[in-house]
Design an enzyme around this catalytic site. Structure first.
Site, short mmCIF file in Angstrom:
data_model
loop_
_atom_site.label_atom_id
_atom_site.label_comp_id
_atom_site.label_asym_id
_atom_site.label_seq_id
_atom_site.Cartn_x
_atom_site.Cartn_y
_atom_site.Cartn_z
N ASP A 136 0.87 -1.18 0.00
CA ASP A 136 0.00 0.00 0.00
C ASP A 136 0.91 1.23 0.00
O ASP A 136 1.01 1.97 0.97
CB ASP A 136 -0.94 0.00 1.20
CG ASP A 136 -2.12 0.97 0.99
OD1 ASP A 136 -2.12 1.67 -0.05
OD2 ASP A 136 -3.00 1.03 1.84
N ASN A 140 3.47 5.04 4.62
CA ASN A 140 4.10 3.85 4.02
C ASN A 140 4.88 4.34 2.81
O ASN A 140 4.32 4.44 1.72
CB ASN A 140 3.04 2.85 3.49
CG ASN A 140 2.45 1.99 4.56
OD1 ASN A 140 2.73 2.14 5.74
ND2 ASN A 140 1.59 1.06 4.16
N PRO A 142 -4.01 8.65 13.85
CA PRO A 142 -5.40 8.27 14.16
C PRO A 142 -5.49 7.13 15.15
O PRO A 142 -4.59 6.27 15.21
CB PRO A 142 -5.92 7.82 12.78
CG PRO A 142 -4.71 7.26 12.11
CD PRO A 142 -3.53 8.05 12.60
N SER A 180 -8.45 4.13 16.70
CA SER A 180 -9.35 3.18 16.04
C SER A 180 -10.72 3.83 15.84
O SER A 180 -10.92 5.01 16.14
CB SER A 180 -9.50 1.94 16.92
OG SER A 180 -10.11 2.32 18.14
N HIS A 214 2.15 5.85 13.25
CA HIS A 214 1.13 6.23 12.25
C HIS A 214 -0.28 5.93 12.74
O HIS A 214 -1.25 6.13 12.03
CB HIS A 214 1.39 5.50 10.93
CG HIS A 214 0.87 4.09 10.86
ND1 HIS A 214 1.10 3.14 11.83
CD2 HIS A 214 0.11 3.46 9.91
CE1 HIS A 214 0.53 1.99 11.48
NE2 HIS A 214 -0.08 2.16 10.32
#
Length: 407
Positions: A78, A281, A312, A314, A336
């Protein structure tokens, strides 16, 4: 600056410095980090962020600086995955009491999810991309064509039809409130189908090169391209393109989400007042400890002094807009996100639907079995993660989501 990392010497390799105090770290993740640290071209040390967990190829939440070589699996498939956030002029009181309509408007504006039943269009891609998407694709098309001329396989990918789309898994679009009740739009996605194809293709190519040159690796997924080889140059070009695609993908989604909100919320508002768009990533050339190196961040954000980032939590937790403190020991990096404590399979087995519903109370989001792999209990507590990296970033805004769209 107080040192908060743990130091682990690695036999036959560079040490690992881990910002993991107070957060759980799986032994398999430690082993995976150690294997990366044994690669002969790793520079100084490997840095592990507090959200660290096992990944495919390289550990998620790792920062791997290299000289003279690049490991495609350390970036992953990704490529350019990351976050974007925009502050609006709306306040919590400007939102409707029932946010279902807002969530539906966002879901209509951005293709999301995946369903490839025979003969049906995948709802996660554009059937016919709108003019704005086609126009945006124009800024990437020429470079992509050059890649495809050399590697024709890449042409048969979801490229234009995925630009401005969300995807599945941990990708999301959220409406959040900060500590002052200001409304933010936040989203998480990457380079979609085309980035996955580029990542997978070059990871396999690196493995083939290693076999051809009889290079023994501690882990086949650590296959690499030495600098000065044709495949190294081609990968750098391809990964750079995919990272640009990912950043543009987020911008196009943000544009469409804000347009959808303007249709769903009565009060006129401004947006993009404070926009952050960051990869987590990716690979880039940077200068550290006085030397030019390639820095691969897999599940890590650049946190150079004064640089804004997004961490962030969850689906049911807080998220943070942060400012980098420029800690040289972490290669100017931070986490991240919260990081998984359960695999997707484990979460589906161990977390009940009732628990998921309770843990996402107050959030307008999916409350069905299909998102249990993304439930809050599957992740480390974000407060502990932030405490472990207090010398990497300072918190500028604390966000709490009120709407969450998942693929």
């Amino acid at each position: 600056m107080t040192t908060t990392y743990e130091f682990q010497p690695i036999q036959g390799g560079v040490p690992i410095k881990s910002w993991t105090r107070g957060v759980p770290v799986d032994d398999k993740a430690r082993d995976q980090l150690a294997r990366a640290a044994q690669m002969p071209f790793v520079f100084k040390h490997v840095a592990a962020m507090p959200d660290v967990h096992v990944g495919i190829g390289a550990t998620v939440g790792s920062v791997i600086p290299t000289k003279g070589a690049i490991i495609p699996a350390a970036v992953g498939v990704d490529i350019g995955c990351g976050m974007m956030a925009a502050r609006t002029s709306l306040m919590a009181s400007d939102l409707p009491d029932n946010l279902e309509g807002v969530r539906s408007a966002i879901e209509r504006a951005v293709p999301h999810g995946r369903d490839v039943k025979q003969g049906k269009r995948d709802p996660g891609s554009w059937g016919s991309p709108p003019p704005a998407i086609v126009e945006a694709w124009g800024s990437l098309a020429q470079r992509f064509q050059r890649l495809c001329e050399k590697y024709p396989k890449l042409a048969k990918t979801n490229n234009l039809v995925h630009l401005g789309t969300l995807g599945t898994g941990n990708h999301f679009i959220e409406l959040c409130l900060d500590e002052a009740g200001v409304v933010w739009v936040m989203l998480h996605s990457g380079s979609r189908g085309v980035g996955n194809a580029i990542g997978s293709f070059f990871i396999e190519l690196a493995k083939q090169d290693m076999r051809r040159w009889f290079v023994n690796l501690p882990d086949e997924d650590l296959a690499y391209f030495p600098e000065g080889t044709e495949h190294f140059d081609d990968y750098v070009e391809a990964v750079g393109w995919a990272q640009d695609y990912a950043a543009l993908n987020r911008r196009m989604m943000m544009t469409n989400v804000i347009a959808a909100l303007r249709g769903a919320i009565a009060k006129p508002f401004e947006a993009e007042l404070e926009a952050v768009n960051c990869h987590h990533n990716y690979v880039t050339r940077e200068n550290h400890f006085g030397e030019n190196v390639l820095v691969t961040r897999k599940g890590a954000v650049r946190a150079a002094k004064g640089v804004m980032g997004i961490i962030p939590g969850s689906m049911g937790a807080k998220s943070f807009i942060v400012r980098g403190l420029g800690n040289p020991e972490s290669f100017d990096s931070c986490s991240h996100g919260a990081g998984r404590v359960m695999s997707r399979t484990q979460a589906k087995k161990l977390v009940t639907l009732d628990e998921h519903i309770a843990d996402t109370a107050g959030v307008e989001c999916r409350k069905d079995e299909g998102v249990i792999d993304e439930t809050p209990k599957a992740y480390k507590p974000i407060e502990a993660v932030m405490a472990a990296q207090a010398d990497l970033v300072e918190i500028v805004h604390t966000l709490k989501q009120v709407v969450c769209v998942k693929g």
